[in-house]
Design a protein around this motif. Structure first.
Motif, mmCIF file in Angstrom:
data_model
loop_
_atom_site.group_PDB
_atom_site.id
_atom_site.type_symbol
_atom_site.label_atom_id
_atom_site.label_comp_id
_atom_site.label_asym_id
_atom_site.label_seq_id
_atom_site.Cartn_x
_atom_site.Cartn_y
_atom_site.Cartn_z
ATOM 1 N N HIS A 81 -11.487 7.767 -13.486
ATOM 2 C CA HIS A 81 -11.130 9.185 -13.556
ATOM 3 C C HIS A 81 -12.316 10.115 -13.357
ATOM 4 N N PHE A 117 -12.702 13.246 -10.687
ATOM 5 C CA PHE A 117 -12.815 14.625 -11.158
ATOM 6 C C PHE A 117 -14.063 15.299 -10.577
ATOM 7 N N PHE A 143 -4.770 18.903 -11.727
ATOM 8 C CA PHE A 143 -5.061 17.894 -12.739
ATOM 9 C C PHE A 143 -4.090 16.722 -12.616
ATOM 10 N N LEU A 144 -2.805 17.013 -12.498
ATOM 11 C CA LEU A 144 -1.805 15.950 -12.388
ATOM 12 C C LEU A 144 -2.008 15.137 -11.119
ATOM 13 N N ILE A 170 -6.406 9.047 -22.890
ATOM 14 C CA ILE A 170 -5.769 10.334 -22.569
ATOM 15 C C ILE A 170 -6.628 11.486 -23.079
ATOM 16 N N ALA A 192 -11.365 17.085 -18.038
ATOM 17 C CA ALA A 192 -10.751 18.050 -17.117
ATOM 18 C C ALA A 192 -10.885 19.480 -17.620
ATOM 19 N N LEU A 228 -8.835 2.894 -15.918
ATOM 20 C CA LEU A 228 -8.578 4.335 -15.865
ATOM 21 C C LEU A 228 -9.796 5.123 -16.324
ATOM 22 N N SER A 263 -6.123 8.619 -9.960
ATOM 23 C CA SER A 263 -6.821 7.740 -10.903
ATOM 24 C C SER A 263 -5.905 6.600 -11.356
ATOM 25 N N MET A 264 -4.654 6.937 -11.643
ATOM 26 C CA MET A 264 -3.692 5.931 -12.088
ATOM 27 C C MET A 264 -3.438 4.896 -10.995
ATOM 28 N N ILE A 289 -9.769 11.884 -20.863
ATOM 29 C CA ILE A 289 -9.454 12.418 -19.536
ATOM 30 C C ILE A 289 -9.160 13.916 -19.605
ATOM 31 N N VAL A 290 -8.343 14.316 -20.568
ATOM 32 C CA VAL A 290 -8.014 15.742 -20.704
ATOM 33 C C VAL A 290 -9.262 16.544 -21.053
ATOM 34 N N VAL A 306 -5.039 12.885 -11.713
ATOM 35 C CA VAL A 306 -4.663 11.798 -12.624
ATOM 36 C C VAL A 306 -3.820 10.768 -11.888
#
Length: 646
Positions: free
Chosen positions: A304, A308, A324-325, A17, A24, A300, A331-332, A20-21, A328
């Motif tokens: 990701h 991106f 972003f959501l 997490i 981004a 993941l 990606s999920m 990934i954040v 994601v």
């Protein structure tokens, strides 16, 4: 054999997490979330070191270890999903990327296939450089580090177990400390080397391995009410706190990896060693959704970054929360599919011959694509009628004729030089904005029969007295060359040079941490002019936002196959007044250089009218990014320079 621990998958979830954040660059009210999210990779390293060392030690102690079995299990775990991601990413790259970008991608693909992408990206831009957000396979550098570790580490433990089994722990501890000390020293002189290469990352993996020597059986035996109980409950919380604190408090401006990296590394170790079912962090990180996320974290992590990056090429550099959501979620979805239908299947003890050969097609396809793309110049024919406009935007090199290879970013001793019999001695000096002129200046001087020397170097002023202050390979290279260039010019005897000087003056002199930068440039160029050298000053070119080729592609379609004759009518321009406002400080530096043999080249005469500065014509693109000319734009500017060489 180590038993499965759900809380470690929970820690993986936290790490992925954060990564990934961070990738981004997500912000709320101007505050970046997980600005130290890159520490998630350090958590992965420690966990990998712990699990691999535990497996190796357990099997060796029981006489069950087999190198063949170890590498086969590692290959089944890592390679099938990696090849899947590389195949899909390469297919998208072919559809989306422009020729120059596709060539760079293909080279990174080749390195990823060989588990050497950490070395490839070490030779490219820094991990934190702005260009890095356009590298779909940048994240594979960490996978390469781990695989290189897997190759060496089992042999190391095997040798120690054969020669000095009682000293395994102190020997590994000594190696970890040596690696850490070397890392802390190297990061000060070459941060990219410290970041990307195995010797400066090995200590994190080894420290994870050292955790396997801790006997956790006592965690289940302590009494619930004493001080020992309190300590055992507090230590895992401290561990997770250290990891989270690193991720939210530090950013990429800190020296990393270094002694500072001990915070998330030791935090991870404390959690691994002391987490148990009676303490708070274990209860949180063993929640089913978190454990599930940790289980798919490898997929993941792989999916990701390409998603991106391709979004940035197609749409925008910056993500809104909604975008972003959405990314994601994609990606999920891909991660879930690849986890259940690839990872889980290939983890089985026995794999059918059909499954073993299932990845030959995507693997061979990736190999062929990685080799053929540079040979075919990035397949420009994909662009149809606008292929010529996008062709070789960023070539900027000589070919091997006249014994000359690359003509920029060279050590002083390997400077590119074209000897001629004519009466002019051209000398190119400056940063990347000088580099873009190099090829056409070479062709001009070759045609005229002049002599040409190229001292251009990215991010480097080239001026004695104005050195780079940051710590990097480029700075070291620049500062080593600068005094030698000054000596070469000033000890030239009767030889007089036409010094073509080009740097991004508004950038170099605005907020610069070198207090004497402007004075150094003015004094040195005035001094050379006083000694009879011709000084040809190339003022700043207009800057566009965003990058011109990407903007054009975004406007004409998401894939290169959608680009058509609309190219001719598309306008790419920035206000002329803005150009003047943003460059006035830098222009004043060049305006302070005087003499009858000082000549001024204004790019605005080439690329601007009274209202706008243009990034393209009806048939050519003038830029390869937002403020560097393409090979086409450079030709026009060199034609303007040539007017001062009559």
């Amino acid at each position: 054999m180590l038993s499965y621990r759900k809380e470690l998958d929970g820690l993986r979830a936290l790490a992925v997490i954060a990564v990934i954040v961070y990738h981004a660059n997500l912000q709320f009210f101007g505050v970046q979330i997980f600005k130290g999210g890159f520490f998630g990779v350090d958590v992965f390293f420690v966990l990998s070191g712990y699990l691999i060392t535990g497996i190796i030690r357990s099997q060796m102690e029981n006489g069950l270890f087999s190198f063949k079995d170890f590498y086969w299990r590692r290959a089944k775990r890592i390679i099938p999903i990696l090849i899947t991601v590389l195949f899909v990413t390469s297919s998208l790259a072919y559809l989306i990327l422009l020729p120059d970008d596709l060539i760079v991608y293909a080279k990174s693909l080749q390195s990823a296939l060989l588990f050497g992408s950490n070395h490839f990206f070490y030779g490219e831009d820094s991990y934190t450089a702005s260009a890095s957000i356009y590298r779909p396979l940048l994240h594979t550098w960490s996978l390469s580090v781990e695989w290189q570790f897997y190759i060496i580490f089992p042999f190391l433990i095997w040798i120690i177990n054969k020669q000095a089994p009682r000293h395994l722990f102190p020997i590994l501890l000594g190696l970890a400390l040596l690696s850490l000390l070397a890392t802390n020293a190297i990061v000060k002189v070459d941060p990219d080397m410290a970041f990307y290469l195995l010797p400066t990352r090995a200590w994190e993996l080894i420290i994870g391995g050292l955790v396997t020597f801790y006997d956790r059986s006592g965690l289940q035996k302590y009494r619930q009410s004493n001080l020992e109980s309190f300590a055992y409950k507090l230590i895992p919380i401290i561990g997770v706190f250290l990891v989270l604190y690193s991720m939210v408090s530090f950013d990429h401006s800190v020296s990393h990896p270094s002694f500072l990296t001990l915070l998330p590394v030791l935090g991870t170790c404390l959690f691994i060693m002391f987490s148990h079912e009676h303490e708070f962090t274990n209860k949180i990180l063993t929640l089913k959704p978190i454990v599930w996320l940790g289980a798919i974290s490898y997929s993941l992590y792989l999916w990701h970054n390409p998603i991106f990056v391709f979004f940035r090429f197609i749409k925008s550099d910056e993500f809104t929360l909604g975008q972003f959501l959405f990314l994601v979620a994609i990606s999920m979805a891909l991660s879930v599919l690849s986890y259940y239908f690839i990872e889980n299947i290939y983890r089985r003890k026995k794999i059918s011959p059909g499954l073993k050969f299932a990845f030959l097609f995507p693997l061979i396809s990736c190999v062929i694509f990685s080799v053929s793309t540079p040979l075919r110049d990035g397949y420009p024919e994909r662009l149809g009628v606008v292929a010529k406009a996008f062709d070789q935007l960023k070539r900027n090199r000589y070919y091997r004729e006249d014994g000359v290879k690359m003509c920029a970013n060279q050590d002083f001793e390997n400077t590119c030089k074209l000897m001629g019999e004519g009466d002019r001695n051209l000398l190119l000096l400056g940063d990347s904005h000088a580099i873009i002129l190099s090829e056409h200046l070479y062709l001009l001087t070759k045609k005229k029969g002049w002599t040409y020397t190229n001292f251009s170097l990215a991010s480097c002023s080239g001026i004695d007295g104005y050195y780079m202050t940051e710590i990097s390979k480029t700075a070291e290279h620049c500062n080593r060359n600068i005094p030698k260039i000054a000596e070469y010019i000033e000890n030239s005897g009767n030889t007089k040079f036409d010094i073509i000087y080009s740097i991004r003056v508004d950038f170099r002199f605005k907020g610069n941490d070198h207090p004497d930068a402007q004075e150094s440039v003015i004094n040195k160029l005035n001094y050379w002019a006083s000694k009879g050298h011709n000084i040809i000053l190339v003022y700043s070119i207009p800057k566009h936002r965003p990058k011109v080729p990407n903007y054009i592609k975004q406007k004409l379609g998401a894939t290169v196959f959608q680009m058509n004759s609309d190219f001719k009518e598309l306008k790419v321009r920035t206000p002329y007044k803005r150009y003047l406002d943003t460059t006035k400080e830098g222009f004043s530096v060049f305006d302070s250089i005087h003499g009858d043999n000082v000549y001024r080249v204004y790019p605005s005469k080439v690329f601007c009218d009274e209202k706008w500065c243009y990034g393209k014509s009806s048939s050519e693109i003038y830029y390869y990014d937002d403020d560097h000319l393409s090979i086409h734009g450079a030709r026009l500017l060199v034609d303007e320079i040539a007017k001062n060489l009559q």
